[in-house]
Design a protein around this motif. Structure first.
Motif, PDB file in Angstrom:
ATOM      1  N   ARG A   1       2.824   2.242  -3.422  1.00  0.00           N
ATOM      2  CA  ARG A   1       1.361   2.414  -4.420  1.00  0.00           C
ATOM      3  C   ARG A   1       1.223   3.514  -4.054  1.00  0.00           C
ATOM      4  N   SER A   2       1.175   4.370  -3.028  1.00  0.00           N
ATOM      5  CA  SER A   2       0.635   5.331  -3.080  1.00  0.00           C
ATOM      6  C   SER A   2       1.802   6.358  -3.133  1.00  0.00           C
TER       7      SER A   2
ATOM      8  N   LEU B   1       2.263   6.908  -7.251  1.00  0.00           N
ATOM      9  CA  LEU B   1       1.238   7.402  -7.058  1.00  0.00           C
ATOM     10  C   LEU B   1       0.989   8.795  -7.113  1.00  0.00           C
TER      11      LEU B   1
ATOM     12  N   ARG C   1       1.235  -1.287   0.168  1.00  0.00           N
ATOM     13  CA  ARG C   1       0.068   0.287  -0.552  1.00  0.00           C
ATOM     14  C   ARG C   1       0.919   1.417  -0.269  1.00  0.00           C
ATOM     15  N   PHE C   2       2.343   1.021   0.512  1.00  0.00           N
ATOM     16  CA  PHE C   2       2.637   2.447   0.903  1.00  0.00           C
ATOM     17  C   PHE C   2       3.471   2.308  -0.698  1.00  0.00           C
TER      18      PHE C   2
END
Lengths: 318, 596, 273
Positions: free
Chosen positions: A205-206, A209, A202-203
């Motif tokens: 990916r964020s 982004l 999640r980290f």
């Protein structure tokens, strides 16, 4: 830069002293007794328990105990465990290799999953792959390791009978023994690695982004650079700052062990030593483990700061 | 009447008119068990029977590896430092006592040539001396012979306060002298009807003088052999990692024929009880797992089609709810639960009686302990000859409510009883442990139905059982209204078990809460019975005194017994372990073998 | 959008639930233990025969409230300390990083035991028994989980404060507070939101450990974390027992995450196209 590192290292000494002071007071004030198992034994009157406490200095004033600890520590004496009456450094060194092997592998696994999956998911936000990766990540950190550990045991040991779930530390040699060492580490490494990978994905990916939509990336694309080159050369380097932070946060745990996972699979690592020592209020052992841990926390924080400067040269430290 | 018959029968056995086996059977018929019947015979002057464990192997070794799982791994291997049974179990692989309690509760000679009796001159009639003869030819693992000097040394070592031995109490109040190379005599300061404590069982393990003599007293921690045991046991030491692993190999010079059966032994530590049960019963990774405190429901499921089974051994361990007779909420001279106060609610016998009626022992047994528990009204549950037949228990919310009404506690509008504007509210504490929290829930629910508001509290075990004077959460401070835990019975004799509740032993600030009488119950009749029993040499009168003590505790509802707990072990289907409810699990390790 | 509805539904279920599903959470019936879902017990029963639906509803209030509140505390404290450390170029930065390192090094179990030992009675007196425990739990969990957020935020700040748009703002005379609130913080929110969603799950689980230690709600209070913990040994016997709390935590996590994503998109000028 080197001057900066030197200064940070100088600051590290008093700051570690401060941390050790706080740690010692917390441990000394935390209630409990290394000899509580004796309490209900009719053969051992309570006076024996109390005499043992007094003999090991548990009834001395805390500041005296701290000064004793500090003085001994300065001479490289870590003290001895109240519970096993063995020297603390012996206990820790006995368990360190196992923790390095199991927790280290799981951190590696987490990175190997999180970085490619996170990067790929970020290049195609809201695609099917991204959605799937996210769902698995959510499941991953919704379920604590005490739960997934048992789930894995039930599936891979009890139902399928593929893997052992009691980690054996019997020494040996040869290829079959080596294979067995790998086989028995599979489940704990998976449990821990997947749990870490879930949040790490999640980290990553964020962070990707956040960068991918910046102007210079669009510029690079407009220059006609290939997608892979843009991602690797331009986006990833800048997106690595949060990832480096997270890795720096996790690294001390490679030495500190993973309490729950080690407990479930009976891995004789630092984590299981720490929890049994905490539960037994075995202050010398807990103090030694947590102090080494604190040193690593400080060290990896420094390393992370140095890496920030390398990843983003505009970051300046004075 | 019973007394007279018994005496006649003992004489019959003595003179050979009656078979001892027949005697034991008769005793069992009237409610005694074999161990007690044998103790009666021993003190009545008949030599104790030796009932060797069934042992089939006809040669030493060849049994392959023995893999044991102890979910709390032993942390040290010096029996005199053993803080828990786990450490005693680990030490016992390498070290041995003179005798162990066997499956039936008989004394089984290990290093002793024979069990002392009045016939063989080992016991004196005044119960003040015991003479032990050592088996000749026993060698330590390093080849040195075992002699009486070793035993005398163990007494000196353990009874020296500077050694900081946990076994100090076992070896104080007596002297040990060498008669010849293979004989010692123990002299007690006062008549001691239960003489089989020093050199027997878990704390009786003997360490070699030639390796520990330089490390007596203050230097005890520095002995290199604390970590590398050299004993006389069936297995020789190979490796030890505290809390994790013990390994041993067969002792080819072991002093018992054809023993041991296994070639190597491994004791693995760590983890939790449920997964230990799985590793033995479900997957068969290990042969034996210790102390499987798991809901019976889970064990039953695991056993279905599994590779092992649960084994149960009856001892005298009791799980109970203790009542505070003093006021935990009023401070007197810097101390709550002071003996100078009276509990505002629980000092009323009717309320205590009502509470006893609200403990649904059948549900607790069904939902939690199953085969590992027996419901009981008694605090003292073994050996059988000490078990009272005069007590009973029942579960009835109606009767409890009626009693509370009588005591003046009327139902309030919120469903909680009150009296003089005070709510009937109790704080119920225990240590953190799955089955205990479930028991709390069951008891709380019944109490609520009867209009008692119960607040639950659970404390980490290392805090609850600590001797920390400053910590208010220990069981001994008892800053709660009722509390629940277990007291084990470590040997087949109730003396230590019952002496706790003598009024001179009340826990107070003055004795730093070291008095073991934590309910702070004082009863002159009980004190007199216990004092008399301590020196009573007539076994039957002595048993009667302890039964009287138990009945007084029952009448006063000092303790509400929750469950008479059995020791639970998991074993592979082919392993034949020799277990006893009166001994630690490895105490008869030499007799373990595998059925082929 | 769906996520906000999901979270609202979850909250509605635990708030209104007890008025519709009027089964006691503590009625023990050992004969009816470990039953799978049925009409009488839609979520089945645990090993004491207590109704799991009622327990899930009751526990959901506590778990959701604790999870959300503790997450807010840790995110707030973490962001504040991280931002201050990230903006400061002097002693304050070092001091705050020292504090973060200290908290990261503290072993939690002894710390909690010490807190109970030293402050329990005092806290009970100050906060009162019921609301006090809630505040205490939230502060303890939040207070032990803010460090990763602080380190992440600081790292982002170190990088962002040197970026052109911040420099531009600085050149235009924006005060440091304005620089942070308007320019830097919105761009540093990504990791904060992820950490927030992870913290919700972690706080729900952590709460169950606290009640064990005597710091949280009494041990007989059914919370999601607690139900999941109790169910773990019965996973092969009564899988339904673990399924419902596990699923509920998952749904809460997903909902929070999407709300977080929405929040960031709303604050961020450059949206993903």
């Amino acid at each position: 830069m080197s001057q900066y590192i030197l200064r940070r290292l100088m600051i590290a000494i008093p700051s570690l002293l401060g941390i050790s002071l706080v740690l010692f007071f917390v441990l000394a004030l935390a209630p409990g007794d290394p000899f509580s198992e004796l309490a209900t034994n009719p053969n051992v009157p309570p006076e024996v328990q109390a005499a043992l406490r007094a003999k090991f200095g548990l009834d001395d004033p805390i500041y005296l105990r701290y000064l004793h600890w500090l003085a001994a520590m300065a001479q490289g004496d870590w003290g001895f465990s109240f519970v096993s009456r063995v020297d603390v450094d012996t206990l820790i060194l006995q368990r360190l290799p196992t923790t390095l092997y199991v927790v280290g592998s799981s951190q590696l696994l987490a990175l190997l999953i999180a970085i490619p999956v996170g990067v790929y998911a970020a290049t195609r936000p809201y695609s099917l792959f991204d959605q799937l990766a996210n769902t698995f990540a959510f499941i991953g950190f919704s379920l604590p390791t005490f739960f997934t550990g048992i789930l894995f045991i039930l599936i891979f040991s009890v139902k399928l009978d593929w893997l052992p779930f009691v980690y054996s530390s019997v020494p040996g040699s040869g290829i079959p023994w080596l294979l067995e060492m790998i086989r028995q580490a599979i489940m704990p490494v998976m449990v821990l690695g997947l749990f870490q990978a879930a949040s790490m994905t999640r980290f990553v990916r964020s962070a990707m982004l956040d960068v991918i939509r910046l102007d210079y990336v669009t510029t690079a694309r407009a220059k006609g650079l290939g997608q892979a080159k843009v991602i690797v050369k331009h986006v990833m380097r800048n997106a690595m700052i949060p990832v480096v932070t997270l890795i720096a946060l996790q690294m001390p745990a490679v030495f500190g062990g993973a309490i729950v996972t080690e407990q479930i699979f009976r891995i004789p690592g630092i984590g299981s030593l720490l929890i049994s020592s905490i539960l037994a209020n075995d202050t010398p052992v807990v103090m030694a483990v947590t102090f080494v841990f604190a040193c690593l926390v400080v060290l990896f924080n420094l390393i992370a700061d140095v890496l920030y400067g390398w990843l983003d040269p505009r970051i300046s430290f004075r | 009447m019973f007394d007279k018959n018994l005496r006649g029968m003992i004489d019959d056995v003595k003179d050979g008119r009656m078979d001892r086996r027949a005697f034991v059977k008769r005793m069992i018929a009237v409610g005694l068990t074999a161990p007690m019947a044998n103790q009666i015979l021993a003190i009545g002057g008949v030599a104790m029977a030796q009932s060797p464990n069934p042992y089939k192997p006809t040669k030493r070794g060849g049994g392959g590896p023995l893999k044991l799982l102890w979910w709390q791994g032993p942390t040290l291997l010096n029996p005199h430092f053993a803080t828990g049974t786990k450490d005693q179990d680990g030490s016992r692989i390498f070290y041995e006592p003179l005798a162990s309690w066997d499956v039936d509760g008989h004394l089984n000679p290990i290093l002793a040539a024979e069990i002392p009796s009045i016939q063989n001159g080992g016991l004196s009639a005044d119960a003040k001396t015991v003479t032990w003869k050592l088996k000749p030819g026993v060698k330590w693992h390093d080849g040195k012979p075992l002699t009486a000097d070793d035993l005398v040394f163990n007494w000196e070592y353990a009874s020296d306060p500077a050694t900081a031995a946990v076994s100090i109490e076992t070896y104080s109040g007596l002297t040990v002298e060498k008669i010849d190379d293979l004989t010692i005599r123990i002299t007690f300061k006062k008549p001691t009807p239960f003489w089989a404590n020093a050199f027997v069982g878990a704390y009786g393990c003997i360490i070699p003088k030639h390796l520990f003599a330089d490390y007596k007293g203050g230097k005890s921690r520095e002995a290199p052999n604390n970590l590398k045991p050299v004993g006389t046991g069936p297995y020789k030491f190979v490796e030890f990692k505290p809390g994790d692993l013990i390994r041993g190999e067969i002792n080819p010079d072991y002093h018992m024929a054809n023993r041991p059966s296994f070639d190597t032994i491994e004791m693995k530590g760590g983890g939790d009880a449920v997964s230990a049960a799985r590793a033995v019963i479900q997957t068969g990774e290990y042969d034996f797992a210790w102390n499987i405190q798991v809901e019976d429901e889970v064990l039953l499921r695991l056993e279905k089609g599994g590779k092992g089974k649960a084994l149960f051994a009856v001892g005298g361990d009791i799980e109970f709810i203790a009542i505070n007779f003093t006021d935990p909420n009023t401070e007197v001279d810097g101390e709550r639960s002071s003996i100078k106060t009276k509990h505002p609610i629980l000092s009323d016998p009717k309320v205590r009686q009502a509470l006893a009626l609200l403990v649904d022992r059948d549900s607790v047994k069904k939902a939690i302990y199953g085969r590992a528990g027996r419901t009981t009204a008694n605090y003292l549950n073994g050996p059988e000859e000490f078990v009272s037949k005069n007590t009973k228990w029942e579960f009835s919310v109606e009767k409890a409510s009626a009693l509370l009404e009588q005591a003046g506690w009327k139902l309030g509008s919120d469903g909680i009883r009150e009296k003089d504007g005070k709510k009937l509210k109790l704080l119920y504490q225990t240590s953190i442990n799955g089955p205990r929290q479930k028991t709390q829930a069951i008891v709380k629910q019944a109490c609520q139905k009867a209009g008692i508001d119960v607040e639950l509290k659970s404390v980490v075990a290392s805090v609850f059982f600590s001797s920390d004077v400053a910590n208010p959460d220990t069981y001994a401070h008892f800053y709660a209204d009722i509390e629940m835990f277990q007291i084990p019975m470590t040997q087949p004799d109730p003396a230590l078990h019952m002496r706790r509740y003598h009024s001179r032993n009340i826990a107070t600030k003055e004795n730093k809460w070291q008095g073991p009488n934590f309910p702070r119950w004082a009863n002159k009749e009980f004190d007199a019975a216990i004092d008399a029993a301590d020196t009573e040499t007539d076994p039957i009168k002595r048993a009667d005194l302890y039964i009287k003590g138990n009945d007084l505790m029952w009448q006063d509802n000092v303790m509400i017994p929750v469950m008479h707990r059995l020791a639970v072990e998991a074993s592979s289907n082919t392993l034949r372990p020799a277990l006893s409810g009166w001994a630690n699990q490895t105490d008869n390790l030499q007799d373990w073998y595998r059925e082929s | 959008m769906i996520s906000a509805v999901l979270l609202l539904l979850l909250i509605a279920a635990v708030v209104i639930g007890p008025f519709i599903w009027r089964v006691s959470i503590s009625d023990i019936d050992v004969v009816a233990g470990l039953q799978g879902p049925s009409l009488a017990h839609p979520f089945g029963t645990d090993d004491l025969g207590q109704d799991l639906l009622a327990r899930m509803i009751y526990g959901g209030r506590i778990s959701l409230a604790v999870g959300l509140a503790a997450m807010l505390v840790s995110v707030f404290v973490g962001t504040l300390i991280g931002a201050l450390a990230g903006m400061s170029r002097g002693a304050l930065g070092y001091a705050l990083m020292w504090l973060t390192d200290l908290f990261l090094s503290l072993p939690q179990l002894p710390l909690l035991l010490m807190l109970i030992y030293l402050f329990r009675d005092g806290l009970k007196a100050v906060f009162g028994p019921e609301g006090g425990i809630f505040i205490l739990i939230v502060l303890v969990i939040g207070g032990l989980r803010w460090m990763p957020v602080a380190r992440l935020v600081r790292a982002q700040f170190l990088s962002l404060r040197e970026k052109e748009f911040v420099e531009a703002a600085r050149a235009l005379g924006a005060s440091p507070v304005r620089q942070v609130v308007r320019h830097i913080l919105p761009n540093a929110l990504g990791p904060v939101i992820i950490a927030g969603t992870i913290d919700v799950a972690a706080a729900i689980i952590a709460e169950s450990t606290l009640s064990f230690l005597g710091l949280g709600f009494p041990p007989d209070t059914p919370t999601w974390g607690r139900i999941l913990y109790d169910a773990k040994d019965f996973l092969d016997i009564g899988p339904h027992w673990a399924l419902f709390p596990g699923g509920a935590i998952f749904i809460a996590v997903v909902a929070i995450n999407f709300i977080g994503d929405g929040l960031r998109d709303a604050l961020d000028a450059r949206k993903v196209i």
